[in-house]
Design a protein around this motif. Structure first.
Motif, short mmCIF file in Angstrom:
data_model
loop_
_atom_site.label_atom_id
_atom_site.label_comp_id
_atom_site.label_asym_id
_atom_site.label_seq_id
_atom_site.Cartn_x
_atom_site.Cartn_y
_atom_site.Cartn_z
N ILE A 118 167.33 -60.37 58.23
CA ILE A 118 167.00 -61.80 58.32
C ILE A 118 167.96 -62.51 59.26
O ILE A 118 167.55 -63.33 60.09
N ILE A 119 169.24 -62.18 59.16
CA ILE A 119 170.24 -62.80 60.05
C ILE A 119 169.97 -62.42 61.49
O ILE A 119 170.03 -63.26 62.40
N PHE A 160 169.12 -58.66 54.10
CA PHE A 160 169.90 -59.82 54.51
C PHE A 160 170.36 -59.69 55.96
O PHE A 160 170.32 -60.67 56.72
N THR A 161 170.76 -58.50 56.36
CA THR A 161 171.16 -58.27 57.74
C THR A 161 169.98 -58.46 58.69
O THR A 161 170.13 -59.05 59.76
N SER A 211 164.44 -51.53 55.29
CA SER A 211 164.77 -52.11 53.98
C SER A 211 163.54 -52.19 53.09
O SER A 211 163.63 -51.98 51.88
#
Length: 60
Positions: free
Chosen positions: A12-13, A9-10, A44
């Motif tokens: 992608i952000i 998630f980090t 990841s």
């Protein structure tokens, strides 16, 4: 597995933020954001697939 989910998630952000900054003509910061995002995404993926398991040495 938990760290892999958080990192994805980090990543992608960071990648989306880098692409947004690239459109605003801020090349240096956008390149850094994209590079950090790609590195986080790679880590990841390694964690989620089980190729790299930091706790594997403790299980005997």
């Amino acid at each position: 597995m938990g760290l892999g989910v958080i990192l994805i998630f980090t990543a992608i952000i960071l990648i989306l933020w880098g692409l947004f900054l690239r459109k605003r003509k801020n090349k240096i910061i956008s390149n850094v954001m994209l590079l950090v995002g790609i590195i986080a995404l790679s880590i990841s993926i390694l964690l989620l697939t089980g190729i790299y398991d930091p706790y594997a040495n403790h299980i005997k």
